[in-house]
Motif scaffolding. Structure first.
Motif, PDB file in Angstrom:
ATOM      1  N   GLU A   3     -43.151  -3.425 -26.251  1.00 31.08           N
ATOM      2  CA  GLU A   3     -44.588  -3.167 -26.124  1.00 31.08           C
ATOM      3  C   GLU A   3     -45.157  -2.521 -27.386  1.00 31.08           C
ATOM      4  O   GLU A   3     -46.252  -2.852 -27.830  1.00 31.08           O
ATOM      5  CB  GLU A   3     -44.864  -2.276 -24.912  1.00 31.08           C
ATOM      6  CG  GLU A   3     -44.716  -2.980 -23.578  1.00 31.08           C
ATOM      7  CD  GLU A   3     -45.690  -4.141 -23.413  1.00 31.08           C
ATOM      8  OE1 GLU A   3     -46.850  -4.019 -23.872  1.00 31.08           O
ATOM      9  OE2 GLU A   3     -45.283  -5.168 -22.839  1.00 31.08           O
ATOM     10  N   TRP A  26     -47.826  -4.141 -30.068  1.00 32.14           N
ATOM     11  CA  TRP A  26     -49.083  -3.472 -30.432  1.00 32.14           C
ATOM     12  C   TRP A  26     -49.255  -3.424 -31.946  1.00 32.14           C
ATOM     13  O   TRP A  26     -50.325  -3.735 -32.471  1.00 32.14           O
ATOM     14  CB  TRP A  26     -49.102  -2.062 -29.842  1.00 32.14           C
ATOM     15  CG  TRP A  26     -50.336  -1.279 -30.164  1.00 32.14           C
ATOM     16  CD1 TRP A  26     -51.579  -1.439 -29.613  1.00 32.14           C
ATOM     17  CD2 TRP A  26     -50.453  -0.202 -31.114  1.00 32.14           C
ATOM     18  NE1 TRP A  26     -52.459  -0.521 -30.160  1.00 32.14           N
ATOM     19  CE2 TRP A  26     -51.806   0.242 -31.078  1.00 32.14           C
ATOM     20  CE3 TRP A  26     -49.560   0.430 -31.961  1.00 32.14           C
ATOM     21  CZ2 TRP A  26     -52.257   1.287 -31.871  1.00 32.14           C
ATOM     22  CZ3 TRP A  26     -50.010   1.470 -32.755  1.00 32.14           C
ATOM     23  CH2 TRP A  26     -51.349   1.892 -32.716  1.00 32.14           C
ATOM     24  N   ILE A  63     -56.730  -6.961 -32.886  1.00 27.89           N
ATOM     25  CA  ILE A  63     -57.497  -6.124 -31.960  1.00 27.89           C
ATOM     26  C   ILE A  63     -58.679  -5.490 -32.687  1.00 27.89           C
ATOM     27  O   ILE A  63     -59.814  -5.487 -32.189  1.00 27.89           O
ATOM     28  CB  ILE A  63     -56.592  -5.022 -31.356  1.00 27.89           C
ATOM     29  CG1 ILE A  63     -55.515  -5.637 -30.470  1.00 27.89           C
ATOM     30  CG2 ILE A  63     -57.428  -4.004 -30.571  1.00 27.89           C
ATOM     31  CD1 ILE A  63     -54.445  -4.649 -30.014  1.00 27.89           C
ATOM     32  N   GLN A  72     -49.047   3.220 -23.703  1.00 23.86           N
ATOM     33  CA  GLN A  72     -48.745   4.507 -23.083  1.00 23.86           C
ATOM     34  C   GLN A  72     -47.279   4.885 -23.274  1.00 23.86           C
ATOM     35  O   GLN A  72     -46.379   4.091 -23.031  1.00 23.86           O
ATOM     36  CB  GLN A  72     -49.074   4.456 -21.590  1.00 23.86           C
ATOM     37  CG  GLN A  72     -48.882   5.770 -20.869  1.00 23.86           C
ATOM     38  CD  GLN A  72     -49.778   6.872 -21.437  1.00 23.86           C
ATOM     39  OE1 GLN A  72     -50.926   6.621 -21.751  1.00 23.86           O
ATOM     40  NE2 GLN A  72     -49.225   8.064 -21.557  1.00 23.86           N
ATOM     41  N   GLY A 101     -57.497   6.467 -19.961  1.00 22.26           N
ATOM     42  CA  GLY A 101     -58.472   6.521 -18.882  1.00 22.26           C
ATOM     43  C   GLY A 101     -58.904   7.944 -18.572  1.00 22.26           C
ATOM     44  O   GLY A 101     -60.076   8.209 -18.279  1.00 22.26           O
ATOM     45  N   GLU A 155     -66.395   2.258 -24.929  1.00 20.04           N
ATOM     46  CA  GLU A 155     -64.972   2.223 -24.641  1.00 20.04           C
ATOM     47  C   GLU A 155     -64.567   0.844 -24.144  1.00 20.04           C
ATOM     48  O   GLU A 155     -65.392   0.110 -23.600  1.00 20.04           O
ATOM     49  CB  GLU A 155     -64.581   3.290 -23.611  1.00 20.04           C
ATOM     50  CG  GLU A 155     -64.871   2.958 -22.169  1.00 20.04           C
ATOM     51  CD  GLU A 155     -66.302   3.258 -21.737  1.00 20.04           C
ATOM     52  OE1 GLU A 155     -66.659   2.866 -20.613  1.00 20.04           O
ATOM     53  OE2 GLU A 155     -67.056   3.885 -22.509  1.00 20.04           O
ATOM     54  N   ASP A 156     -63.321   0.486 -24.361  1.00 21.21           N
ATOM     55  CA  ASP A 156     -62.708  -0.733 -23.826  1.00 21.21           C
ATOM     56  C   ASP A 156     -61.298  -0.338 -23.400  1.00 21.21           C
ATOM     57  O   ASP A 156     -60.376  -0.299 -24.216  1.00 21.21           O
ATOM     58  CB  ASP A 156     -62.674  -1.841 -24.880  1.00 21.21           C
ATOM     59  CG  ASP A 156     -62.116  -3.155 -24.330  1.00 21.21           C
ATOM     60  OD1 ASP A 156     -61.357  -3.103 -23.342  1.00 21.21           O
ATOM     61  OD2 ASP A 156     -62.423  -4.225 -24.895  1.00 21.21           O
ATOM     62  N   ILE A 157     -61.167  -0.013 -22.122  1.00 22.18           N
ATOM     63  CA  ILE A 157     -59.888   0.481 -21.622  1.00 22.18           C
ATOM     64  C   ILE A 157     -58.799  -0.572 -21.783  1.00 22.18           C
ATOM     65  O   ILE A 157     -57.644  -0.254 -22.088  1.00 22.18           O
ATOM     66  CB  ILE A 157     -60.000   0.906 -20.144  1.00 22.18           C
ATOM     67  CG1 ILE A 157     -61.053   2.024 -19.985  1.00 22.18           C
ATOM     68  CG2 ILE A 157     -58.655   1.376 -19.611  1.00 22.18           C
ATOM     69  CD1 ILE A 157     -60.720   3.306 -20.678  1.00 22.18           C
ATOM     70  N   SER A 158     -59.145  -1.855 -21.592  1.00 23.19           N
ATOM     71  CA  SER A 158     -58.139  -2.916 -21.678  1.00 23.19           C
ATOM     72  C   SER A 158     -57.523  -3.001 -23.070  1.00 23.19           C
ATOM     73  O   SER A 158     -56.352  -3.340 -23.218  1.00 23.19           O
ATOM     74  CB  SER A 158     -58.754  -4.267 -21.287  1.00 23.19           C
ATOM     75  OG  SER A 158     -59.740  -4.664 -22.237  1.00 23.19           O
ATOM     76  N   GLN A 159     -58.327  -2.700 -24.096  1.00 21.53           N
ATOM     77  CA  GLN A 159     -57.822  -2.703 -25.466  1.00 21.53           C
ATOM     78  C   GLN A 159     -57.417  -1.296 -25.920  1.00 21.53           C
ATOM     79  O   GLN A 159     -57.033  -1.115 -27.070  1.00 21.53           O
ATOM     80  CB  GLN A 159     -58.892  -3.244 -26.432  1.00 21.53           C
ATOM     81  CG  GLN A 159     -59.235  -4.719 -26.228  1.00 21.53           C
ATOM     82  CD  GLN A 159     -58.189  -5.648 -26.818  1.00 21.53           C
ATOM     83  OE1 GLN A 159     -56.989  -5.360 -26.765  1.00 21.53           O
ATOM     84  NE2 GLN A 159     -58.625  -6.755 -27.375  1.00 21.53           N
ATOM     85  N   ARG A 160     -57.549  -0.328 -25.024  1.00 19.24           N
ATOM     86  CA  ARG A 160     -57.211   1.070 -25.322  1.00 19.24           C
ATOM     87  C   ARG A 160     -57.998   1.571 -26.540  1.00 19.24           C
ATOM     88  O   ARG A 160     -57.453   2.221 -27.439  1.00 19.24           O
ATOM     89  CB  ARG A 160     -55.700   1.226 -25.535  1.00 19.24           C
ATOM     90  CG  ARG A 160     -54.872   0.778 -24.340  1.00 19.24           C
ATOM     91  CD  ARG A 160     -53.376   0.932 -24.567  1.00 19.24           C
ATOM     92  NE  ARG A 160     -52.998   2.295 -24.831  1.00 19.24           N
ATOM     93  CZ  ARG A 160     -52.877   3.254 -23.902  1.00 19.24           C
ATOM     94  NH1 ARG A 160     -53.127   2.978 -22.634  1.00 19.24           N
ATOM     95  NH2 ARG A 160     -52.521   4.476 -24.241  1.00 19.24           N
TER      96      ARG A 160
END
Length: 315
Positions: free
Chosen positions: A22, A26, A33, A76, A84, A104-109
């Motif tokens: 993961e 990233w 991204i 994470q 979040g 904010e864009d939680i899906s893209q952190r």
């Protein structure tokens, strides 16, 4: 922007790689991204910044020509902040005492934040002056939350610590005595018993001198908090963070300096010394172990050495 791995500091690269697939994914996808966020949010990267310990951080310009900060967090990792929860805390604070959240864009952190000035540790203050400024800032931000929220409870955090500390200690090959670990668990039980949730407030969770930035829009020196963990709990938790900081000062005479610092924090905030001391000890153990796991062994072992001296005072 060069190679993907060069977008973030080496410490962040290593932390991401420690996550395995993961984290590597990233790092590989980070450039794409960022490009996607530039297009969707109509922002332009001016320069990358070195301050992040778990994220890509850059100064950007918005469509209105204003300066802002883009932060894209790595996947994470246990012991790191949860995006979040950070976003929830920033929404609740709404720019009052904390950095203002723009998008904010939680899906893209990813989050877009107002641009603040330099962090406190770059401004030439003494340790005591830094402590006074941080205490003033976090006292202002300790507010009761009336609105519905999804912040993490200090009860949940205590339960997390009770699992995290002994497991990490074993995973690392037991880098300190079991007595140190047992003392941290005793203090966690004490906090669970002594918490008065009727006085629970929004606590930052990591208000060290790198997370307190100057607000250059104000005429007098003024500061705001960044990178909140997003917690509702007792104020002594925030002060426990300050007990573990300025490590080079502490290591000279861990017990005497620790006791003086605890008394100073009590004087500046009115918070009871028992909670400050117990959370400070817990922070030394948990952060010390986490630093060892993250490849910062010298700092981690120094924290455990301070905890050893403090334990003798706690027995």
């Amino acid at each position: 922007m060069g190679r993907q791995n060069e977008l973030v500091p080496k410490f962040v690269q290593q932390k991401a790689k420690n996550l395995g697939y993961e984290g590597e994914k990233w790092l590989h996808n980070l450039k794409d991204i960022i490009h996607d966020l530039e297009q969707r949010w109509d922002i332009h990267i001016k320069k990358t910044l070195e301050g992040g310990s778990e994220a890509f951080v850059a100064e950007v310009t918005t469509q209105d020509g204003d300066n802002a900060i883009l932060k894209v967090m790595m996947p994470q990792m246990e012991g790191n902040s949860v995006i979040g929860q950070e976003v929830e805390a920033l929404r609740i604070a709404n720019g009052d005492g904390y950095v203002r959240l723009i998008k904010e864009d939680i899906s893209q952190r990813a989050i877009l934040l107002e641009r603040l000035g330099p962090p406190l540790h770059q401004l030439g203050y003494s340790t005591q002056e830094e402590i006074e400024i941080i205490c003033s800032s976090i006292k202002y931000s300790w507010k009761n939350i009336q609105q519905p929220h999804q912040l993490r409870s200090i009860y949940d955090l205590i339960e997390w610590f009770r699992n995290f500390i002994p497991k990490l200690w074993k995973d690392l090959g037991k880098p300190c005595s079991k007595a140190l670990i047992d003392q941290s668990l005793t203090f966690l039980e004490s906090r669970l018993t002594n918490i008065n949730f009727t006085t629970a407030v929004l606590v930052h969770g990591d208000a060290h001198h790198g997370n307190v930035l100057q607000d250059s829009t104000k005429p007098q020196p003024s500061f705001k908090l960044i990178d909140p963990d997003g917690l509702i709990g007792e104020p002594s938790y925030d002060l426990g963070i300050l007990m573990r900081e300025w490590l080079d000062d502490l290591i000279e005479d861990p017990l005497e300096i620790g006791q003086k610092r605890c008394a100073l924090l009590r004087e500046l905030t009115g918070v009871d010394t028992q909670g400050i001391w117990e959370w400070g000890y817990i922070q030394l153990i948990s952060t010390g172990l986490f630093l060892i796991k993250s490849g910062q062994e010298p700092f981690g072992y120094k924290m455990l050495k301070v905890a050893e001296a403090w334990k003798e005072n706690s027995s």
